[in-house]
Design an enzyme around this catalytic site. Structure first.
Site, PDB file in Angstrom:
ATOM      1  N   ASP A  30       0.812  -1.216   0.000  1.00 18.65           N
ATOM      2  CA  ASP A  30       0.000   0.000   0.000  1.00 18.65           C
ATOM      3  C   ASP A  30       0.852   1.276   0.000  1.00 18.65           C
ATOM      4  O   ASP A  30       1.972   1.269   0.500  1.00 18.65           O
ATOM      5  CB  ASP A  30      -0.905  -0.014   1.245  1.00 18.65           C
ATOM      6  CG  ASP A  30      -2.046   0.969   1.111  1.00 18.65           C
ATOM      7  OD1 ASP A  30      -2.274   1.504   0.011  1.00 18.65           O
ATOM      8  OD2 ASP A  30      -2.723   1.218   2.135  1.00 18.65           O
ATOM      9  N   GLY A  33       0.167   5.415  -4.382  1.00 18.59           N
ATOM     10  CA  GLY A  33      -0.440   6.675  -4.811  1.00 18.59           C
ATOM     11  C   GLY A  33       0.086   7.845  -3.994  1.00 18.59           C
ATOM     12  O   GLY A  33       0.442   8.895  -4.547  1.00 18.59           O
ATOM     13  N   HIS A  47       2.991   3.199  -8.811  1.00 20.44           N
ATOM     14  CA  HIS A  47       2.859   1.755  -9.056  1.00 20.44           C
ATOM     15  C   HIS A  47       4.128   1.202  -9.713  1.00 20.44           C
ATOM     16  O   HIS A  47       4.567   0.101  -9.404  1.00 20.44           O
ATOM     17  CB  HIS A  47       1.631   1.468  -9.924  1.00 20.44           C
ATOM     18  CG  HIS A  47       0.337   1.858  -9.265  1.00 20.44           C
ATOM     19  ND1 HIS A  47       0.048   1.531  -7.963  1.00 20.44           N
ATOM     20  CD2 HIS A  47      -0.735   2.564  -9.719  1.00 20.44           C
ATOM     21  CE1 HIS A  47      -1.154   2.006  -7.650  1.00 20.44           C
ATOM     22  NE2 HIS A  47      -1.652   2.639  -8.691  1.00 20.44           N
ATOM     23  N   SER A  75      -7.217  -5.780  -5.970  1.00 19.55           N
ATOM     24  CA  SER A  75      -8.362  -6.326  -5.235  1.00 19.55           C
ATOM     25  C   SER A  75      -9.622  -6.312  -6.097  1.00 19.55           C
ATOM     26  O   SER A  75      -9.675  -5.624  -7.120  1.00 19.55           O
ATOM     27  CB  SER A  75      -8.597  -5.517  -3.952  1.00 19.55           C
ATOM     28  OG  SER A  75      -9.207  -4.277  -4.279  1.00 19.55           O
ATOM     29  N   LEU A 141      10.234 -21.162  -3.696  1.00 19.23           N
ATOM     30  CA  LEU A 141       9.368 -20.097  -3.156  1.00 19.23           C
ATOM     31  C   LEU A 141       8.060 -20.089  -3.941  1.00 19.23           C
ATOM     32  O   LEU A 141       8.076 -19.969  -5.165  1.00 19.23           O
ATOM     33  CB  LEU A 141      10.063 -18.730  -3.306  1.00 19.23           C
ATOM     34  CG  LEU A 141       9.206 -17.504  -2.991  1.00 19.23           C
ATOM     35  CD1 LEU A 141       8.844 -17.424  -1.515  1.00 19.23           C
ATOM     36  CD2 LEU A 141       9.918 -16.216  -3.419  1.00 19.23           C
TER      37      LEU A 141
HETATM   38  C1  FPP Z   1      -1.905   0.182  -3.305  1.00 19.33           C
HETATM   39  O1  FPP Z   1      -1.411   1.504  -3.364  1.00 19.33           O
HETATM   40  C2  FPP Z   1      -1.323  -0.613  -4.354  1.00 19.33           C
HETATM   41  C3  FPP Z   1      -2.039  -1.198  -5.359  1.00 19.33           C
HETATM   42  C4  FPP Z   1      -3.498  -1.111  -5.473  1.00 19.33           C
HETATM   43  C5  FPP Z   1      -1.361  -1.958  -6.406  1.00 19.33           C
HETATM   44  C6  FPP Z   1      -0.127  -2.717  -6.040  1.00 19.33           C
HETATM   45  C7  FPP Z   1       0.523  -3.141  -7.306  1.00 19.33           C
HETATM   46  C8  FPP Z   1       1.838  -3.077  -7.590  1.00 19.33           C
HETATM   47  C9  FPP Z   1       2.862  -2.703  -6.614  1.00 19.33           C
HETATM   48  C10 FPP Z   1       2.349  -3.391  -8.954  1.00 19.33           C
HETATM   49  C11 FPP Z   1       1.905  -4.635  -9.659  1.00 19.33           C
HETATM   50  C12 FPP Z   1       2.138  -5.890  -8.921  1.00 19.33           C
HETATM   51  C13 FPP Z   1       2.994  -6.908  -9.269  1.00 19.33           C
HETATM   52  C14 FPP Z   1       2.976  -8.157  -8.472  1.00 19.33           C
HETATM   53  C15 FPP Z   1       3.936  -6.817 -10.390  1.00 19.33           C
HETATM   54  P1  FPP Z   1      -2.457   2.681  -3.548  1.00 19.33           P
HETATM   55  O2  FPP Z   1      -2.478   3.064  -4.974  1.00 19.33           O
HETATM   56  O3  FPP Z   1      -3.784   2.295  -2.987  1.00 19.33           O
HETATM   57  O4  FPP Z   1      -1.789   3.795  -2.673  1.00 19.33           O
HETATM   58  P2  FPP Z   1      -2.536   4.995  -1.939  1.00 19.33           P
HETATM   59  O5  FPP Z   1      -3.359   4.388  -0.846  1.00 19.33           O
HETATM   60  O6  FPP Z   1      -1.405   5.816  -1.418  1.00 19.33           O
HETATM   61  O7  FPP Z   1      -3.357   5.695  -2.967  1.00 19.33           O
END
Ligand code: FPP
Length: 252
Positions: A30, A33, A47, A75, A141
């Site tokens: 998390d 953003g 991301h 999700s 793994l």
């Molecule tokens: C949450 O941060 C993160 C996500 C919804 C996406 C996570 C995905 C990746 C790190 C990249 C793709 C994954 C792989 C396995 C290659 P947010 O955007 O909700 O952050 P915020 O709460 O600060 O807005």
């Protein structure tokens, strides 16, 4: 809440008891953003930076000898995000697999997906299926990518699968136990997470592995996922090793 460390990775690593590693670590990645916003960058840049941490953490987990790593990548609720953000996440997934698959395979990583992959757009779905097929016999793994994943959906789906078995006369209602039920989750045959890590300062579960985390130890940090390093991973493991797990019993 853990945030910073003054020691180097090698120094921190030495504090880990390699005979008492968590078998399964789950991470809610998390803060991408907010990391981007703080740097006046678009969310997609957050991301993209997050994927670099995925590479580092998967490598570190394998090197340490962790057997199962589950990463929450997308999700069932993330479809609500703007179309271009969803597209950028799907593209990053494709780039990650294309760029890393050979390396992951060479390092004995087996890729699995937790979630309803049929709803994922064709291109990323094809890449993921290719990765699953290529790595299916690896066992160093197990890398679970939670993709279009939701805990409530997973439990509901398992209930439907068990109910269908009852309807078809394969099992009696009285035979349904938590162990039988578990076999119908995406994580069937896998141990429950020992340690769940959530960076970014949020103290919630957000529909992640709801059935599996009954006795999981939680570890939180304020750092955003793009700043989460293998040192943070080690520190989480060290803290985990100080916890006394009683599983509802008394200290043994
Ligand atoms: C949450 O941060 C993160 C996500 C919804 C996406 C996570 C995905 C990746 C790190 C990249 C793709 C994954 C792989 C396995 C290659 P947010 O955007 O909700 O952050 P915020 O709460 O600060 O807005």
């Amino acid at each position: 809440m853990y945030n910073e460390d003054t020691k180097s990775f090698e120094e921190i690593k030495k504090e880990i008891d390699l005979d008492r590693l968590p078998q399964h670590i789950a991470i809610i990645m998390d803060g991408n953003g907010r990391w981007a916003k703080g740097k006046m960058l678009p969310r997609s840049a957050g991301h993209k930076a997050g994927v670099e941490r995925v590479k580092e953490i998967v490598k570190a987990a394998g090197d340490l000898g962790i057997n199962y790593l589950t990463l929450y990548a997308f999700s069932t609720e993330n479809w609500k995000r703007p179309k271009d953000e969803v597209e950028s996440l799907m593209n990053l997934l494709v780039l990650y697999i294309r760029g890393e698959l050979n390396n992951l395979h060479k390092n004995g990583v087996k890729i699995k997906v937790l979630g309803d992959i049929e709803k994922i757009p064709l291109l990323p779905r094809r890449e993921i299926n290719k990765a699953i097929k290529k790595t299916k016999d690896n066992d160093k793994l197990i890398l679970n990518i939670a993709l279009n994943y939701g805990g409530r959906y997973e439990i509901t789906r398992a209930a439907q699968l068990v109910a269908t078995e009852v309807k078809n006369g394969m099992i009696d209602v009285e035979e349904i136990t938590p162990d039988i039920f578990k076999k119908h989750l995406y994580t069937k045959e896998q141990p429950d997470p020992d340690l769940l890590i959530r960076p970014s300062g949020e103290l919630r579960i957000s529909n992640f592995l709801l059935f599996q985390i009954a006795y999981t130890e939680f570890w939180f940090s304020d750092v955003y996922w793009p700043d989460f390093t293998k040192s943070h991973l080690c520190r989480a493991i060290i803290d985990f090793q100080k916890r006394v797990r009683r599983y509802g019993g008394i200290k043994g």
